[in-house]
Design a protein around this motif. Structure first.
Motif, short mmCIF file in Angstrom:
data_model
loop_
_atom_site.label_atom_id
_atom_site.label_comp_id
_atom_site.label_asym_id
_atom_site.label_seq_id
_atom_site.Cartn_x
_atom_site.Cartn_y
_atom_site.Cartn_z
N PRO A 24 -29.53 3.22 3.29
CA PRO A 24 -29.05 4.40 2.58
C PRO A 24 -27.57 4.26 2.23
N VAL A 25 -27.21 4.77 1.05
CA VAL A 25 -25.81 4.74 0.64
C VAL A 25 -24.97 5.59 1.56
N MET A 26 -25.50 6.78 1.94
CA MET A 26 -24.73 7.67 2.78
C MET A 26 -24.86 7.28 4.24
N LEU A 118 -13.87 17.20 -8.69
CA LEU A 118 -12.62 16.46 -8.85
C LEU A 118 -12.95 15.00 -9.10
N ASN A 119 -12.63 14.51 -10.28
CA ASN A 119 -12.82 13.10 -10.62
C ASN A 119 -11.49 12.38 -10.48
N LEU A 120 -11.47 11.34 -9.66
CA LEU A 120 -10.23 10.63 -9.35
C LEU A 120 -10.10 9.35 -10.17
N SER A 144 -18.93 7.70 -4.75
CA SER A 144 -18.28 6.48 -5.23
C SER A 144 -19.15 5.89 -6.32
N GLN A 145 -18.60 5.76 -7.50
CA GLN A 145 -19.33 5.23 -8.66
C GLN A 145 -20.66 5.95 -8.86
N PHE A 197 -13.81 6.56 -2.11
CA PHE A 197 -14.54 7.49 -2.97
C PHE A 197 -13.70 7.76 -4.21
N ASP A 198 -14.37 8.16 -5.29
CA ASP A 198 -13.64 8.45 -6.53
C ASP A 198 -14.05 9.79 -7.14
N GLN A 199 -14.83 10.57 -6.40
CA GLN A 199 -15.20 11.90 -6.86
C GLN A 199 -15.50 12.80 -5.67
N ILE A 200 -15.12 14.08 -5.81
CA ILE A 200 -15.41 15.07 -4.77
C ILE A 200 -16.01 16.29 -5.44
N GLN A 201 -17.12 16.77 -4.90
CA GLN A 201 -17.74 17.99 -5.40
C GLN A 201 -17.57 19.09 -4.35
#
Length: 267
Positions: A24-26, A118-120, A144-145, A197-201
């Motif tokens: 799993p990715v997570m 938030l997109n980083l 991430s991606q 990571f490159d994004q947060i929801q």
């Protein structure tokens, strides 16, 4: 005999490959901690390349915006927010008792907002926020991606604070002690110990709001500080376990073949 050994080695390799590519990715690769009561900013001396968004810029207007805004720090483009709700300081938020703060609230947004993103621009390994008027319904999802690497709900933080001997110190707005005494306020740290990571929801699961301020990102950190709520479990441990199983399996076959050969030689 040689064929069996080759097949065993191949099988072990397949097992290891599956562990590497289909796991799993997570994973529990995040550590989460909270700072002491009344602290409303990150421990900047512990962070590498830290950037802070306090939502107080004059260009940010209050209210809901589907398009959001760009997060710039001088000439650096940190990222961009979409589907945002900015609110003037009140009993529910506004670090330091001034300025504006960030919110995710279906009611306040007129039913338009359920999640904010938030997109980083650059991958980060740390995120922190001052969590105000907190409850168990707030959720952060780190990606991430485009793939989820960790999801955290503030229920863990609420439960952790409830067990502290000084739990009362976290309740009520520290900038106005007699306001909103039924909800906790704390600065929360999220450390990605297994990658970036490159994004947060930001999501609010229930009918309440998800109020926060002083969003902080960093490409690195020196150590995990604060009072640890969730301990990280490195992703590599599960992969190593499967590798060991595969290696032991191959070794056992090899041992059996050696013993068989010895028996034939001495008979």
């Amino acid at each position: 005999m040689k064929s069996l050994l080759i097949k065993s080695a191949i099988a072990s390799g397949v097992v290891l490959s599956l562990a590497t590519f289909t796991r799993p990715v997570m994973a529990a690769s995040f550590a989460v901690s909270i700072e002491d009561p009344t602290l409303q900013t990150a421990n900047y001396s512990n962070l590498v390349n830290a950037r802070v968004q306090n939502f107080d810029a004059s260009t940010l207007t209050t209210g809901y915006s589907a398009t959001g805004f760009t997060w710039a720090d001088g000439t650096t483009n940190v990222g961009s927010y979409t589907n945002t709700l900015i609110v003037d300081k009140d009993q529910y938020g506004g670090a330091g008792g001034t300025g504006k703060y960030f919110d995710v609230d279906t009611s306040r947004s007129g039913g338009k907002q359920t999640v904010s993103t938030l997109n980083l621009t650059t991958a980060q390994s740390y995120f922190g926020l001052w969590w105000s008027a907190g409850d168990a319904n707030n959720k952060l999802t780190f990606l991430s991606q485009g793939q989820v690497v960790q999801s955290v709900t503030t229920a863990d933080v609420v439960n952790y604070i409830a067990k502290l001997p000084n739990k009362a110190s976290y309740y009520g707005n520290p900038n106005s002690p007699n306001q909103n005494t039924g909800e906790p306020y704390a600065f929360i740290n999220f450390y990605d110990v297994g990658g970036t990571f490159d994004q947060i929801q930001f999501t609010n699961i229930g009918a309440s709001g998800f109020e926060s301020d002083n969003h902080t990102v960093a490409t690195g950190y020196k150590s995990i500080t604060g009072n640890v709520v969730i301990k990280a479990v490195p992703e590599s441990s599960s992969v190593l376990g499967v590798f060991v199983i595969g290696f032991v399996g191959a070794t056992s076959v090899l041992t059996r073949q050696v013993k068989k050969k010895s028996a034939l030689q001495f008979s």
